[in-house]
Design a protein around this motif. Structure first.
Motif, PDB file in Angstrom:
ATOM      1  N   LEU A 100       0.835  -1.209   0.000  1.00  0.00           N
ATOM      2  CA  LEU A 100       0.000   0.000   0.000  1.00  0.00           C
ATOM      3  C   LEU A 100       0.863   1.249   0.000  1.00  0.00           C
ATOM      4  O   LEU A 100       0.557   2.241  -0.677  1.00  0.00           O
ATOM      5  CB  LEU A 100      -0.931  -0.008   1.211  1.00  0.00           C
ATOM      6  CG  LEU A 100      -1.999  -1.091   1.264  1.00  0.00           C
ATOM      7  CD1 LEU A 100      -2.874  -0.904   2.501  1.00  0.00           C
ATOM      8  CD2 LEU A 100      -2.866  -1.083   0.008  1.00  0.00           C
ATOM      9  N   GLY A 101       1.939   1.222   0.786  1.00  0.00           N
ATOM     10  CA  GLY A 101       2.848   2.368   0.803  1.00  0.00           C
ATOM     11  C   GLY A 101       3.516   2.574  -0.544  1.00  0.00           C
ATOM     12  O   GLY A 101       3.709   3.712  -0.991  1.00  0.00           O
ATOM     13  N   ALA A 104       1.036   4.162  -2.873  1.00  0.00           N
ATOM     14  CA  ALA A 104       0.917   5.580  -2.538  1.00  0.00           C
ATOM     15  C   ALA A 104       2.092   6.373  -3.099  1.00  0.00           C
ATOM     16  O   ALA A 104       1.919   7.467  -3.655  1.00  0.00           O
ATOM     17  CB  ALA A 104       0.828   5.762  -1.028  1.00  0.00           C
ATOM     18  N   LEU A 107       1.744   6.754  -6.865  1.00  0.00           N
ATOM     19  CA  LEU A 107       0.742   7.764  -7.210  1.00  0.00           C
ATOM     20  C   LEU A 107       1.299   9.174  -7.048  1.00  0.00           C
ATOM     21  O   LEU A 107       1.080  10.050  -7.896  1.00  0.00           O
ATOM     22  CB  LEU A 107      -0.494   7.580  -6.329  1.00  0.00           C
ATOM     23  CG  LEU A 107      -1.308   6.301  -6.551  1.00  0.00           C
ATOM     24  CD1 LEU A 107      -2.465   6.231  -5.560  1.00  0.00           C
ATOM     25  CD2 LEU A 107      -1.828   6.219  -7.976  1.00  0.00           C
ATOM     26  N   LEU A 108       2.033   9.394  -5.951  1.00  0.00           N
ATOM     27  CA  LEU A 108       2.605  10.724  -5.726  1.00  0.00           C
ATOM     28  C   LEU A 108       3.687  11.043  -6.756  1.00  0.00           C
ATOM     29  O   LEU A 108       3.820  12.196  -7.187  1.00  0.00           O
ATOM     30  CB  LEU A 108       3.179  10.808  -4.313  1.00  0.00           C
ATOM     31  CG  LEU A 108       2.144  10.759  -3.184  1.00  0.00           C
ATOM     32  CD1 LEU A 108       2.830  10.745  -1.827  1.00  0.00           C
ATOM     33  CD2 LEU A 108       1.187  11.938  -3.277  1.00  0.00           C
ATOM     34  N   ALA A 136      -3.798   8.589  -2.687  1.00  0.00           N
ATOM     35  CA  ALA A 136      -2.579   8.144  -2.010  1.00  0.00           C
ATOM     36  C   ALA A 136      -2.676   8.294  -0.502  1.00  0.00           C
ATOM     37  O   ALA A 136      -2.051   7.529   0.245  1.00  0.00           O
ATOM     38  CB  ALA A 136      -1.370   8.928  -2.529  1.00  0.00           C
ATOM     39  N   TRP A 137      -3.474   9.265  -0.032  1.00  0.00           N
ATOM     40  CA  TRP A 137      -3.518   9.534   1.404  1.00  0.00           C
ATOM     41  C   TRP A 137      -4.048   8.357   2.228  1.00  0.00           C
ATOM     42  O   TRP A 137      -3.384   7.936   3.186  1.00  0.00           O
ATOM     43  CB  TRP A 137      -4.337  10.797   1.686  1.00  0.00           C
ATOM     44  CG  TRP A 137      -4.455  11.063   3.146  1.00  0.00           C
ATOM     45  CD1 TRP A 137      -3.518  11.635   3.961  1.00  0.00           C
ATOM     46  CD2 TRP A 137      -5.566  10.725   3.990  1.00  0.00           C
ATOM     47  NE1 TRP A 137      -3.976  11.683   5.256  1.00  0.00           N
ATOM     48  CE2 TRP A 137      -5.224  11.130   5.303  1.00  0.00           C
ATOM     49  CE3 TRP A 137      -6.799  10.129   3.765  1.00  0.00           C
ATOM     50  CZ2 TRP A 137      -6.091  10.951   6.387  1.00  0.00           C
ATOM     51  CZ3 TRP A 137      -7.666   9.944   4.835  1.00  0.00           C
ATOM     52  CH2 TRP A 137      -7.305  10.358   6.127  1.00  0.00           C
ATOM     53  N   LEU A 139      -4.128   5.232   1.469  1.00  0.00           N
ATOM     54  CA  LEU A 139      -3.174   4.144   1.323  1.00  0.00           C
ATOM     55  C   LEU A 139      -1.974   4.358   2.239  1.00  0.00           C
ATOM     56  O   LEU A 139      -1.507   3.422   2.904  1.00  0.00           O
ATOM     57  CB  LEU A 139      -2.717   4.033  -0.129  1.00  0.00           C
ATOM     58  CG  LEU A 139      -3.786   3.685  -1.163  1.00  0.00           C
ATOM     59  CD1 LEU A 139      -3.185   3.695  -2.558  1.00  0.00           C
ATOM     60  CD2 LEU A 139      -4.422   2.338  -0.855  1.00  0.00           C
ATOM     61  N   ALA A 140      -1.476   5.593   2.276  1.00  0.00           N
ATOM     62  CA  ALA A 140      -0.344   5.908   3.144  1.00  0.00           C
ATOM     63  C   ALA A 140      -0.723   5.762   4.613  1.00  0.00           C
ATOM     64  O   ALA A 140       0.076   5.297   5.438  1.00  0.00           O
ATOM     65  CB  ALA A 140       0.154   7.327   2.862  1.00  0.00           C
ATOM     66  N   HIS A 143      -0.949   2.075   5.437  1.00  0.00           N
ATOM     67  CA  HIS A 143       0.420   1.566   5.386  1.00  0.00           C
ATOM     68  C   HIS A 143       1.155   1.868   6.695  1.00  0.00           C
ATOM     69  O   HIS A 143       1.785   0.984   7.281  1.00  0.00           O
ATOM     70  CB  HIS A 143       1.161   2.204   4.212  1.00  0.00           C
ATOM     71  CG  HIS A 143       2.649   2.136   4.318  1.00  0.00           C
ATOM     72  ND1 HIS A 143       3.367   0.977   4.101  1.00  0.00           N
ATOM     73  CD2 HIS A 143       3.568   3.100   4.629  1.00  0.00           C
ATOM     74  CE1 HIS A 143       4.655   1.219   4.272  1.00  0.00           C
ATOM     75  NE2 HIS A 143       4.812   2.487   4.592  1.00  0.00           N
TER      76      HIS A 143
END
Length: 229
Positions: A100-101, A104, A107-108, A136-137, A139-140, A143
């Protein structure tokens, strides 16, 4: 505090600090982007100033994200290769949550690259990719919650609560200030904002807050590697 956190290397501490700061800055970036868009934009502050702050927060997020990734890879305990920083779900250590990280981060990075090419690709395409930062938020967030061996610490829990509270408040502010229309979209946003804290709390209660969550993951990894710290 977990035994792993007490015996962590300087690289582990640097990785956790970098990850926590990156999450805080990403939260601020997302919350500002949500709360200041459209009719919700504050009238006493110019859009140029808001845009400049938004951009600077984004750049700082990437700086601390790079620190988090590099120190995590260099830390000999988890034995992460450089490939897992861009290819998700390939790590031996908590592959789902580390993945997940990675998603993210990807994506960023897509947002960063398209921002540099904004004039070439056009505003419409850039804006479509820019929305990935909002994806992304969460997911981060998950994570960090699932991979952090310090998740059970009160300070870390308050950090996660503050992050989710800021974004949910920004969504509700945007909904309160938005005009009529787009009922379906507003309803989805409202339901999502209300469900996310419940989902996170349920996940914490069933997973990271359970005794042995971090140790079980570490033990599995050590058995896989055939060694220890």
């Amino acid at each position: 505090m977990t035994a792993l956190a007490l015996t962590g290397s300087p690289l582990w501490y640097a990785s956790r600090a970098g990850g926590s700061l990156a999450l805080l800055l990403l939260t601020a970036t997302v919350a500002l982007g949500i709360a200041s868009a459209g009719r919700a934009a504050p009238r006493r502050v110019g859009r140029f100033e808001i845009g400049l702050l938004h951009r600077n927060l984004s750049l700082l997020t990437l700086v601390f994200l790079v620190l988090h990734v590099v120190t995590a890879v260099l830390d000999p305990f988890v034995h992460l290769g450089w490939a897992v920083t861009v290819i998700p779900f390939g790590a031996s250590y908590r592959p789902l949550w580390l993945g997940l990280g990675t998603v993210a981060l990807d994506l960023l990075l897509a947002v960063l690259v398209t921002s540099a090419m904004r004039l070439r690709i056009g505003a419409r395409r850039w804006k479509a990719v820019h929305w990935l930062a909002y994806a992304a938020w969460p997911l981060a967030l998950f994570h960090g919650v699932a991979t952090g061996t310090d998740t059970r610490l009160p300070l870390q829990l308050w950090l996660y609560a503050g992050c989710i509270g800021a974004v949910v408040a920004a969504v509700w502010w945007r909904l309160a200030k938005s005009g009529p229309g787009r009922v379906a979209g507003r309803l989805v946003a409202a339901v999502t904002a209300a469900a996310l804290p419940v989902l996170l709390a349920a996940f914490l209660a069933a997973g990271p807050l359970q005794p042995g969550w971090a140790q079980r993951a570490a033990t599995t990894m050590l058995l896989h590697l055939g060694g220890g710290r």
